[in-house]
Motif scaffolding. Sequence first.
Motif, mmCIF file in Angstrom:
data_model
loop_
_atom_site.group_PDB
_atom_site.id
_atom_site.type_symbol
_atom_site.label_atom_id
_atom_site.label_comp_id
_atom_site.label_asym_id
_atom_site.label_seq_id
_atom_site.Cartn_x
_atom_site.Cartn_y
_atom_site.Cartn_z
ATOM 1 N N GLU A 1 40.815 106.840 -71.495
ATOM 2 C CA GLU A 1 41.835 105.822 -71.752
ATOM 3 C C GLU A 1 41.321 104.778 -72.744
ATOM 4 O OE1 GLU A 1 43.565 104.235 -68.113
ATOM 5 O OE2 GLU A 1 43.599 106.244 -67.252
ATOM 6 N N SER A 2 40.046 104.343 -72.572
ATOM 7 C CA SER A 2 39.537 103.303 -73.484
ATOM 8 C C SER A 2 39.385 103.864 -74.899
ATOM 9 C CB SER A 2 38.241 102.699 -72.957
ATOM 10 O OG SER A 2 37.188 103.604 -73.124
ATOM 11 N N LYS A 3 39.008 105.137 -75.025
ATOM 12 C CA LYS A 3 38.895 105.750 -76.353
ATOM 13 C C LYS A 3 40.264 105.795 -77.043
ATOM 14 C CE LYS A 3 34.631 106.571 -76.756
ATOM 15 N NZ LYS A 3 33.910 105.767 -77.737
ATOM 16 N N LEU A 4 41.295 106.167 -76.273
ATOM 17 C CA LEU A 4 42.640 106.252 -76.855
ATOM 18 C C LEU A 4 43.161 104.850 -77.203
ATOM 19 C CD1 LEU A 4 44.110 108.992 -74.479
ATOM 20 C CD2 LEU A 4 43.663 109.273 -76.922
ATOM 21 N N ASP B 1 41.238 102.297 -78.097
ATOM 22 C CA ASP B 1 40.527 101.892 -79.319
ATOM 23 C C ASP B 1 41.193 102.496 -80.555
ATOM 24 O OD1 ASP B 1 38.797 100.614 -77.693
ATOM 25 O OD2 ASP B 1 37.137 102.058 -77.885
ATOM 26 N N LYS B 2 41.670 103.732 -80.395
ATOM 27 C CA LYS B 2 42.296 104.405 -81.542
ATOM 28 C C LYS B 2 43.728 103.945 -81.767
ATOM 29 C CE LYS B 2 41.307 109.080 -81.079
ATOM 30 N NZ LYS B 2 41.473 110.407 -81.404
ATOM 31 N N GLY B 3 44.268 103.202 -80.799
ATOM 32 C CA GLY B 3 45.661 102.753 -80.894
ATOM 33 C C GLY B 3 46.640 103.894 -80.678
ATOM 34 N N ASP B 4 46.204 104.929 -79.919
ATOM 35 C CA ASP B 4 47.070 106.087 -79.699
ATOM 36 C C ASP B 4 47.896 105.876 -78.416
ATOM 37 O OD1 ASP B 4 48.245 108.544 -79.386
ATOM 38 O OD2 ASP B 4 46.453 109.691 -79.922
ATOM 39 N N ALA B 5 48.946 105.056 -78.531
ATOM 40 C CA ALA B 5 49.723 104.649 -77.359
ATOM 41 C C ALA B 5 50.395 105.844 -76.679
ATOM 42 C CB ALA B 5 50.762 103.626 -77.781
ATOM 43 N N PHE C 1 45.385 113.643 -61.180
ATOM 44 C CA PHE C 1 46.233 112.517 -60.774
ATOM 45 C C PHE C 1 45.439 111.210 -60.633
ATOM 46 C CE2 PHE C 1 48.458 116.347 -59.637
ATOM 47 C CZ PHE C 1 49.712 116.087 -60.169
ATOM 48 N N ASP C 2 44.185 111.239 -61.083
ATOM 49 C CA ASP C 2 43.334 110.053 -61.031
ATOM 50 C C ASP C 2 43.339 109.392 -62.419
ATOM 51 O OD1 ASP C 2 41.543 108.204 -60.115
ATOM 52 O OD2 ASP C 2 39.883 109.617 -59.833
ATOM 53 N N ARG C 3 42.842 108.155 -62.486
ATOM 54 C CA ARG C 3 42.672 107.504 -63.787
ATOM 55 C C ARG C 3 41.480 108.128 -64.508
ATOM 56 N NH1 ARG C 3 44.859 102.238 -64.208
ATOM 57 N NH2 ARG C 3 44.091 102.350 -66.344
ATOM 58 N N GLN C 4 41.438 107.983 -65.815
ATOM 59 C CA GLN C 4 40.325 108.502 -66.624
ATOM 60 C C GLN C 4 39.889 107.371 -67.546
ATOM 61 O OE1 GLN C 4 38.190 110.484 -67.864
ATOM 62 N NE2 GLN C 4 38.763 112.646 -67.855
ATOM 63 N N PRO C 5 39.175 106.347 -66.996
ATOM 64 C CA PRO C 5 38.922 105.120 -67.758
ATOM 65 C C PRO C 5 38.269 105.359 -69.125
ATOM 66 C CG PRO C 5 38.250 104.855 -65.488
ATOM 67 C CD PRO C 5 38.627 106.289 -65.641
#
Length: 299
Positions: free
Chosen positions: A71-74, A76-80, A64-68
Motif C-alpha cells: 500500500e505504501s509503495k502504491l 508513493d507512486k500515486g497509483d490511487a 483479506f488482510d491489509r498489505q501495508p
Amino acid sequence: MRAVIPAAGLATRFLPATKAVPKELLPVVDRPVLQYIVEEAASAGITDVLLITGRGKTSIVDHFDRQPYLESKLEDKGDAKRLEAVRHPSELVEIFTCRQHEPLGLGHAVGCAESHVGNEPFAVLLGDEFMDEGSPLLPSMLDLQARTGGIVLAFVEVAPEEVSRYGVAAVEPAEEGLRDLGEVVKVTKLIEKPSPDEAPSNLIVVGRYVLPGTVFEAIRRTKPGSGGEIQLTDAMGLMLDEGTPVYGIVYRGVRYDTGMPLGYLQAVVQLAAQRPDVGPAFRQWLAGFVASSDGAAGG
Ligand code: UTP
C-alpha cells in the motif's frame, strides 16, 4: 447476520492447479473467486464472515488482510486505482477464521463454526460457487428464513442425468404468502447424491444456505454418509424429518461451479466479456477466435 464460508476441502477436481493454490484464490479476471463471494455477502448486509480454512489455505486469509508495504509503495507512486483495489478486500466485512483440522465433509466444516455463530441463524456460502452479481439471491433467502424460522436452500434445475453429483430435493408449492420472494418451494425430502432413478426431482441444492443455529446439534448427530464424509445435506435431512421447516428458492440466474475447470472457464469468460475495461477487446478477440476455430473444432 453472520456468514460462514467453508473453504477447507481438498479441491481434487482441479488438480494439479490446486496442489499449492487454494481453488478459492483462482482469479476470475483479476479478483479471486472468493472475493466475489465475500462481496456478495457484503451486498446482502452481512458484516461478519467466518472462513473455514485448512492446511495450505493460509493465503486465503492474507487476501483479506491489509498489505501495508504494498500500500505504501502504491501511495508513493500515486497509483490511487491499484491502492483502492488492494485495500478493498480488507474493507468489505470483518473476517474471522477457523481451521478444520481434517476435511471430514461439508457438514463437519459448518460444524466448526458453532462457537463463532452461537444459536443465531446464519448464512453459508460455498467458496467455489459463483453467482451472478446482477441477480442476487441471498437477500431473499435471508428474508425467507426470517419469516419461516427454518432452513432455507437455493436450488437450480439440472438435466436428470446430472443429479447424482448433488444433494436433491423433493418439493411442493410453498404457501401463497411466501411467493413474493421468488420461486419459493417447500421441501419434503432431501437426498445426497441419489442415482437418477431414486432422485425425487431435478432440483439440486447449490452453495447458498441460511440455517438456524439448531443445525449444529443436528450435525453432531450426523453419521458419515456419501463418500464417508459428514454431509450437510444429511444433517438438514435429519432436521426436516424432525419437523424443522425447510424452504428453497429456485434460482434462474447464472451460476458457475468454479471448483472444476469447465465451470471456472465459463465464469472467467462471462466476467471478462462483461467488464467495461477489458470486455470490449476481449469480446472482439473471442468472436474472432470462435469463428476461426469452428472448422478446427468440428474436425
Ligand atoms: P466440494 O464438494 O467442492 O469438495 O466441497 P472439495 O474437497 O472442495 O473439492 P473436490 O470435490 O475434491 O474437487 C464444497 C465446499 O465445502 C468445502 C469446500 O472447500 C468447498 O467450498 N469443504 C468440503 C470443507 O470446507 N471441508 C470439507 O471437509 C469438505
